[in-house]
Design a protein around this motif. Structure first.
Motif, PDB file in Angstrom:
ATOM      1  N   GLY A   1       0.803  -1.215   0.000  1.00 53.51           N
ATOM      2  CA  GLY A   1       0.000   0.000   0.000  1.00 53.51           C
ATOM      3  C   GLY A   1       0.835   1.264   0.000  1.00 53.51           C
ATOM      4  O   GLY A   1       0.298   2.362   0.002  1.00 53.51           O
ATOM      5  N   THR A   2       2.163   1.147  -0.007  1.00 51.53           N
ATOM      6  CA  THR A   2       3.022   2.340   0.005  1.00 51.53           C
ATOM      7  C   THR A   2       3.650   2.536  -1.375  1.00 51.53           C
ATOM      8  O   THR A   2       4.225   1.607  -1.924  1.00 51.53           O
ATOM      9  CB  THR A   2       4.146   2.192   1.053  1.00 51.53           C
ATOM     10  OG1 THR A   2       3.624   1.559   2.207  1.00 51.53           O
ATOM     11  CG2 THR A   2       4.711   3.546   1.430  1.00 51.53           C
ATOM     12  N   PHE A   3       3.511   3.744  -1.905  1.00 51.73           N
ATOM     13  CA  PHE A   3       4.129   4.019  -3.209  1.00 51.73           C
ATOM     14  C   PHE A   3       4.605   5.449  -3.320  1.00 51.73           C
ATOM     15  O   PHE A   3       4.934   5.931  -4.396  1.00 51.73           O
ATOM     16  CB  PHE A   3       3.162   3.671  -4.352  1.00 51.73           C
ATOM     17  CG  PHE A   3       1.770   4.239  -4.187  1.00 51.73           C
ATOM     18  CD1 PHE A   3       1.460   5.503  -4.659  1.00 51.73           C
ATOM     19  CD2 PHE A   3       0.770   3.503  -3.560  1.00 51.73           C
ATOM     20  CE1 PHE A   3       0.180   6.030  -4.501  1.00 51.73           C
ATOM     21  CE2 PHE A   3      -0.515   4.021  -3.394  1.00 51.73           C
ATOM     22  CZ  PHE A   3      -0.817   5.289  -3.866  1.00 51.73           C
ATOM     23  N   LYS A   4       4.694   6.161  -2.176  1.00 48.04           N
ATOM     24  CA  LYS A   4       5.114   7.567  -2.230  1.00 48.04           C
ATOM     25  C   LYS A   4       6.606   7.688  -2.555  1.00 48.04           C
ATOM     26  O   LYS A   4       7.012   8.647  -3.220  1.00 48.04           O
ATOM     27  CB  LYS A   4       4.752   8.288  -0.933  1.00 48.04           C
ATOM     28  CG  LYS A   4       5.126   7.545   0.358  1.00 48.04           C
ATOM     29  CD  LYS A   4       6.295   8.152   1.052  1.00 48.04           C
ATOM     30  CE  LYS A   4       6.768   7.275   2.201  1.00 48.04           C
ATOM     31  NZ  LYS A   4       8.103   7.610   2.650  1.00 48.04           N
ATOM     32  N   ASP A   5       7.423   6.711  -2.142  1.00 54.21           N
ATOM     33  CA  ASP A   5       8.849   6.796  -2.476  1.00 54.21           C
ATOM     34  C   ASP A   5       9.076   6.568  -3.975  1.00 54.21           C
ATOM     35  O   ASP A   5      10.012   7.113  -4.551  1.00 54.21           O
ATOM     36  CB  ASP A   5       9.659   5.772  -1.661  1.00 54.21           C
ATOM     37  CG  ASP A   5       9.729   6.151  -0.186  1.00 54.21           C
ATOM     38  OD1 ASP A   5       9.401   7.311   0.144  1.00 54.21           O
ATOM     39  OD2 ASP A   5      10.098   5.293   0.632  1.00 54.21           O
ATOM     40  N   ARG A   6       8.208   5.765  -4.572  1.00 49.95           N
ATOM     41  CA  ARG A   6       8.285   5.548  -6.026  1.00 49.95           C
ATOM     42  C   ARG A   6       8.192   6.884  -6.740  1.00 49.95           C
ATOM     43  O   ARG A   6       8.993   7.203  -7.615  1.00 49.95           O
ATOM     44  CB  ARG A   6       7.107   4.645  -6.432  1.00 49.95           C
ATOM     45  CG  ARG A   6       7.087   4.196  -7.863  1.00 49.95           C
ATOM     46  CD  ARG A   6       5.716   3.654  -8.250  1.00 49.95           C
ATOM     47  NE  ARG A   6       4.806   4.730  -8.573  1.00 49.95           N
ATOM     48  CZ  ARG A   6       3.488   4.695  -8.387  1.00 49.95           C
ATOM     49  NH1 ARG A   6       2.914   3.629  -7.874  1.00 49.95           N
ATOM     50  NH2 ARG A   6       2.750   5.733  -8.711  1.00 49.95           N
ATOM     51  N   MET A   7       7.231   7.710  -6.302  1.00 48.46           N
ATOM     52  CA  MET A   7       7.064   9.039  -6.888  1.00 48.46           C
ATOM     53  C   MET A   7       8.256   9.928  -6.557  1.00 48.46           C
ATOM     54  O   MET A   7       8.786  10.636  -7.419  1.00 48.46           O
ATOM     55  CB  MET A   7       5.750   9.648  -6.379  1.00 48.46           C
ATOM     56  CG  MET A   7       5.434  11.043  -6.861  1.00 48.46           C
ATOM     57  SD  MET A   7       6.265  12.370  -5.966  1.00 48.46           S
ATOM     58  CE  MET A   7       5.432  12.298  -4.391  1.00 48.46           C
ATOM     59  N   LEU A   8       8.700   9.906  -5.289  1.00 44.61           N
ATOM     60  CA  LEU A   8       9.816  10.763  -4.879  1.00 44.61           C
ATOM     61  C   LEU A   8      11.088  10.406  -5.650  1.00 44.61           C
ATOM     62  O   LEU A   8      11.833  11.285  -6.081  1.00 44.61           O
ATOM     63  CB  LEU A   8      10.050  10.639  -3.366  1.00 44.61           C
ATOM     64  CG  LEU A   8       8.974  11.260  -2.464  1.00 44.61           C
ATOM     65  CD1 LEU A   8       9.230  10.916  -1.002  1.00 44.61           C
ATOM     66  CD2 LEU A   8       8.903  12.780  -2.642  1.00 44.61           C
ATOM     67  N   LEU A   9      11.335   9.112  -5.831  1.00 43.54           N
ATOM     68  CA  LEU A   9      12.533   8.682  -6.554  1.00 43.54           C
ATOM     69  C   LEU A   9      12.471   9.133  -8.016  1.00 43.54           C
ATOM     70  O   LEU A   9      13.477   9.462  -8.631  1.00 43.54           O
ATOM     71  CB  LEU A   9      12.676   7.157  -6.489  1.00 43.54           C
ATOM     72  CG  LEU A   9      13.015   6.582  -5.108  1.00 43.54           C
ATOM     73  CD1 LEU A   9      12.717   5.095  -5.053  1.00 43.54           C
ATOM     74  CD2 LEU A   9      14.474   6.851  -4.747  1.00 43.54           C
ATOM     75  N   GLN A  10      11.251   9.135  -8.544  1.00 42.56           N
ATOM     76  CA  GLN A  10      11.066   9.551  -9.931  1.00 42.56           C
ATOM     77  C   GLN A  10      11.193  11.071 -10.079  1.00 42.56           C
ATOM     78  O   GLN A  10      11.837  11.558 -10.997  1.00 42.56           O
ATOM     79  CB  GLN A  10       9.675   9.095 -10.397  1.00 42.56           C
ATOM     80  CG  GLN A  10       9.339   9.424 -11.843  1.00 42.56           C
ATOM     81  CD  GLN A  10      10.143   8.588 -12.821  1.00 42.56           C
ATOM     82  OE1 GLN A  10      10.127   7.363 -12.774  1.00 42.56           O
ATOM     83  NE2 GLN A  10      10.882   9.249 -13.690  1.00 42.56           N
ATOM     84  N   GLN A  11      10.607  11.816  -9.147  1.00 41.47           N
ATOM     85  CA  GLN A  11      10.498  13.272  -9.319  1.00 41.47           C
ATOM     86  C   GLN A  11      11.444  14.101  -8.453  1.00 41.47           C
ATOM     87  O   GLN A  11      11.639  15.279  -8.719  1.00 41.47           O
ATOM     88  CB  GLN A  11       9.056  13.707  -9.031  1.00 41.47           C
ATOM     89  CG  GLN A  11       8.056  13.083  -9.984  1.00 41.47           C
ATOM     90  CD  GLN A  11       6.731  13.810  -9.974  1.00 41.47           C
ATOM     91  OE1 GLN A  11       6.606  14.886  -9.384  1.00 41.47           O
ATOM     92  NE2 GLN A  11       5.734  13.238 -10.612  1.00 41.47           N
ATOM     93  N   HIS A  12      11.952  13.524  -7.384  1.00 43.93           N
ATOM     94  CA  HIS A  12      12.758  14.316  -6.454  1.00 43.93           C
ATOM     95  C   HIS A  12      14.092  13.643  -6.124  1.00 43.93           C
ATOM     96  O   HIS A  12      14.595  13.774  -5.006  1.00 43.93           O
ATOM     97  CB  HIS A  12      11.970  14.590  -5.167  1.00 43.93           C
ATOM     98  CG  HIS A  12      10.698  15.351  -5.402  1.00 43.93           C
ATOM     99  ND1 HIS A  12      10.631  16.719  -5.333  1.00 43.93           N
ATOM    100  CD2 HIS A  12       9.462  14.938  -5.750  1.00 43.93           C
ATOM    101  CE1 HIS A  12       9.391  17.125  -5.605  1.00 43.93           C
ATOM    102  NE2 HIS A  12       8.660  16.051  -5.868  1.00 43.93           N
ATOM    103  N   ALA A  13      14.644  12.945  -7.097  1.00 39.81           N
ATOM    104  CA  ALA A  13      15.891  12.212  -6.851  1.00 39.81           C
ATOM    105  C   ALA A  13      17.024  13.171  -6.503  1.00 39.81           C
ATOM    106  O   ALA A  13      17.906  12.848  -5.704  1.00 39.81           O
ATOM    107  CB  ALA A  13      16.254  11.379  -8.077  1.00 39.81           C
ATOM    108  N   ASP A  14      16.991  14.357  -7.076  1.00 38.55           N
ATOM    109  CA  ASP A  14      18.032  15.344  -6.783  1.00 38.55           C
ATOM    110  C   ASP A  14      18.028  15.720  -5.300  1.00 38.55           C
ATOM    111  O   ASP A  14      19.073  15.746  -4.645  1.00 38.55           O
ATOM    112  CB  ASP A  14      17.813  16.608  -7.631  1.00 38.55           C
ATOM    113  CG  ASP A  14      18.880  16.724  -8.699  1.00 38.55           C
ATOM    114  OD1 ASP A  14      20.066  16.637  -8.332  1.00 38.55           O
ATOM    115  OD2 ASP A  14      18.528  16.876  -9.884  1.00 38.55           O
TER     116      ASP A  14
END
Lengths: 181, 582
Positions: free
Chosen positions: B231-244
């Motif tokens: 049920g967790t997928f917020k890091d997926r988004m963060l890794l995609q959009q906020h890797a910097d």
């Protein structure tokens, strides 16, 4: 001093070898002391066949046939405290070695394939209890209150356990009984 | 250490190439890396994505999560595809063309039923797509000729807050850090009262301070990107959009604690993000934000390697993660000592969640006051929630800590909620009477998972799915968890098939408490949570499935006599047994 009523104790052996019962007798002279506080009901020791309401029921052996199920349930219905005694009652033990084979394979090996059999066939006399497909531990059939491990549990284990029940304490199964080697 | 030399990466290459890892390969790899053969063999056996017998050319793993699983759409898609392709679940088809199995949550809960095909996520699966997939597989079409839309993972962000609303340019946080200096930066992190976003909520500033003070030959920073809690997928988004911002947070931490090397431990299910992350690292090296002389400062040196996992939920536990980084099976260590003093290679190590490190970057840039202005006194800042299940808009929502469950439900369009599972299967199951409670470490804590179940759902089925998950993911190291999670699953199985008695509920309670109390690590400590919550808040979900008996046998008694009835040809009343006893 008021005399406490004696605890009623019943025992039975299902799919077991009576080794646990023998070990019980190994309490030797301590049995005399115990009998001050305990009286036997149905048990191979007394040959009483009818089970009355009891305080403690000790079950040796696993569950291998329909009769075992009925006996076990009768003990459960009549005993306040039901105890699985020894490796076979707890895990199935040696009789459960047949669990690696189908019932048909076991019976054919014993009654059909054995050389020099007269009239080889799988016994089907209605008097014989029907065998279960596997040998099961007793707690998979009825609720068990205590487990006394060992093959067999030592006389000391029986003595300690029963003494604590007589004293009205919660029996403690010590590390000595639970160790592996 | 270079990425391609990591044991997990070598084994992944072999798995890709040969579709399994042979005993000969294990010996070769052991020789190549000078590792004991037993260690390589143990690693192959431990991780779900390594196989000792060949998988199919198309290897398909359906997620079995309640939100992105193969039953989430109503039909059993796993069974459907296996029937279409005439393949047994869990067995490779004779021609080795295809193999199908299930796996734990793959983090696509905002994309409906999803699966991994040869490691790549394929989302929004339905019966029609199954039909087309079967045809493509039989026609032997390579994946790059499949409709590309099927593989399109979109980030659904429905609510932005403190972090997602803020923009940062690469290097902003680092420059602010240099201005403040090492101690000034750490003070800012401490004053922000930032707590770990992975779920445990340990003070980030204190963790950095303890690590900084710990003596060692080297210090390390590890980013825990093993987002495995269903049920967790917020890091997926963060890794995609906020890797910097993530890399910058790691660099700031490195500067504070005195580390020169960092690792991002990426879950195997997110391998598709690897090229993007590698490109980010390359870009930052080019900009002088990673490597030697960062921002032109001689002596300011730090770099990051990425290690990709291979399908093990337990590796999200920090000490198991470190074991995995060290090329071993992910079995949690005894703690203490904690990683801050004895972490990677026995050296002082900070392990932080993706979201925590990104928050640290923002705090370094904007200051602690900016951060503490939001949230509650004990839980400062905001929390990214991955919302899934029965709601109109599944996706990412950023809320200030202190938000109520009720408000979240209203805003994501869940008007018929019966229950909410906060923090994943390891978290808390809440019924309607608890919807006034707040998301905060001091009330309902969460690593980010927020799963909604409406009135039509059977709560027992959900709890059973969670129990199955833990029984599968238990690493097997300690008996209370290895055996206990199986006993819990079997207890639920029995109730689910309508053979449970009242005693089974008591037994579930007893075993749950035992597993929680005596297990070695957090997995076991939390594995029974949903059962305990369920027994407390949803007793009717269990009770309505029970037989009238007080006690029933743990196996089917009457069926156990069937063979004897056949062999003896007796079938009267005496040859049958009742399942239970009053």
């Amino acid at each position: 001093m008021t005399h406490k009523p004696k605890l009623k104790l019943a025992t039975t052996s299902l799919a077991g070898c009576f080794g646990c019962h023998m070990s019980f007798l190994d309490m030797d002279e301590r049995l005399i002391e115990l009998l001050e506080h305990i009286e036997f009901d149905r048990s191979p020791f007394t040959d009483i066949k009818q089970l009355d309401h009891c305080d403690i029921g000790l079950i040796e052996g696993g569950v291998c046939n329909a009769e075992n199920v009925h006996v076990l349930r009768t003990y459960r219905a009549n005993c306040r405290i039901l105890v699985a005694v020894g490796a076979c009652a707890i895990n199935g033990g040696v009789p459960a070695l047949r669990n690696h084979f189908s019932l048909k394979e076991c019976l054919e090996e014993a009654y059909v394939k054995t050389p020099d059999m007269i009239n080889p066939h799988i016994p089907d006399d209605p008097e014989l209890p029907l065998l279960l497909n596997k040998v099961y531990p007793v707690h998979e059939v009825v609720k068990i209150d205590y487990f006394l491990p060992g093959c067999p549990p030592s006389a000391d284990t029986f003595y300690r356990f029963l003494s604590e029940l007589i004293e009205g304490k919660e029996p403690q199964i010590g590390k000595v009984e639970l160790r592996y080697d | 250490m270079s990425e391609h030399l990591h044991l997990l990466h070598i084994l992944h290459e072999l798995q890709q190439k040969h579709r399994y890892i042979s005993e000969a390969s294990i010996c070769e790899v052991a020789a190549q890396l000078s590792l004991p053969v037993s260690q390589v063999r143990a690693v192959v056996a431990f991780y779900a994505f390594f196989y000792s017998t060949p998988c199919g050319h198309y290897h398909i793993l359906f997620s079995n999560c309640t939100s992105c699983g193969y039953r989430a759409g109503g039909t059993d898609l796993l069974r459907l595809l296996s029937q279409k392709l005439s393949v047994n679940i869990g067995q490779t088809r004779k021609d080795e063309q295809v193999s199908i199995d299930e796996t734990s949550c793959i983090g696509m809960c905002d994309h409906g039923p999803s699966l991994l095909i040869n490691g790549v996520p394929l989302v929004h699966v339905d019966a029609e797509k199954i039909e087309q997939m079967a045809a493509l597989i039989e026609a032997d079409k390579p994946l790059n000729e499949w409709p590309s839309a099927w593989f399109h993972v979109k980030d659904h962000i429905y609510k932005r807050g403190l972090l997602l609303d803020s923009s940062l340019s690469a290097g902003d946080g680092l420059r602010a850090m240099l201005t403040r200096g090492r101690e000034g930066t750490l003070t800012e992190i401490i004053q922000s009262k930032l707590r770990g976003r992975g779920g445990a909520g340990f003070s980030t500033g204190l963790k950095w301070r303890l690590c900084q003070q710990a003596a060692g030959e080297a210090h390390y920073v590890v980013c825990n990107a093993d987002e495995g809690e269903p049920g967790t997928f917020k890091d997926r988004m963060l890794l995609q959009q906020h890797a910097d911002a993530l890399c910058e947070g790691m660099t700031i931490c490195a500067y504070v604690i005195g580390a020169y090397q960092g690792f991002i431990y990426l879950r195997g299910e997110y391998r598709y993000l690897l090229p993007h992350l590698q490109a980010t690292l390359m870009h930052r090296r080019k900009l002088g934000l990673l490597g030697t002389a960062i921002l032109g400062q001689t002596g300011l040196e730090f770099d990051i390697d990425i290690v990709v996992g291979a399908g093990a939920y337990i590796c999200g536990e920090e000490s198991a993660l470190i074991e995995s980084l060290e090329e071993k099976p992910g079995i949690p260590r005894s703690r203490p000592p904690f990683p801050v003093t004895h972490g990677y290679l026995g050296q002082p190590t900070v392990v932080n969640n993706v979201e925590t490190l990104i928050a640290a970057t923002h705090i370094a840039y904007k200051g602690s006051a900016w951060f503490t202005a939001v949230g509650t006194p004990a839980s400062t800042g905001s929390k990214l929630l991955s919302i899934s299940g029965d709601c109109a808009a599944a996706g990412i929502y950023e809320y200030p800590f202190g938000v109520t469950i009720q408000q979240i439900l209203e805003e994501c369009g869940a008007d018929n909620a019966q229950a909410v599972q906060v923090g994943g299967p390891a978290g808390t199951l809440l019924d309607q009477t608890a919807f006034h409670r707040q998301i905060a470490f001091e009330d309902v804590g969460t690593g980010g998972s927020f799963m909604i179940f409406n009135q039509e759902r059977d709560i027992l089925t959900i709890i059973h799915q969670f129990a199955t998950f833990f029984a599968h993911e238990s690493c097997g190291f300690c008996t209370p968890c290895r055996v206990g999670t199986i006993l819990l699953k079997q207890g639920l199985d029995k109730i689910m098939i309508g053979q449970g008695a009242r005693n089974d509920m008591a037994e579930l309670q007893r075993v749950s408490e035992l597993v929680r109390r005596y297990s070695h690590c957090g997995l076991g400590h939390t594995a029974a949570n949903s059962i305990l919550d369920g027994l407390q808040h949803f007793p009717q979900a269990f009770e309505q499935q029970l037989t009238q008996y007080d006690y029933t046998a743990r196996f089917e008694l009457n069926a156990a006599l069937q063979e004897a009835r056949q062999l003896t040809r007796h079938d009267g009343k005496e040859a049958h047994l009742e399942q239970g006893q009053d």
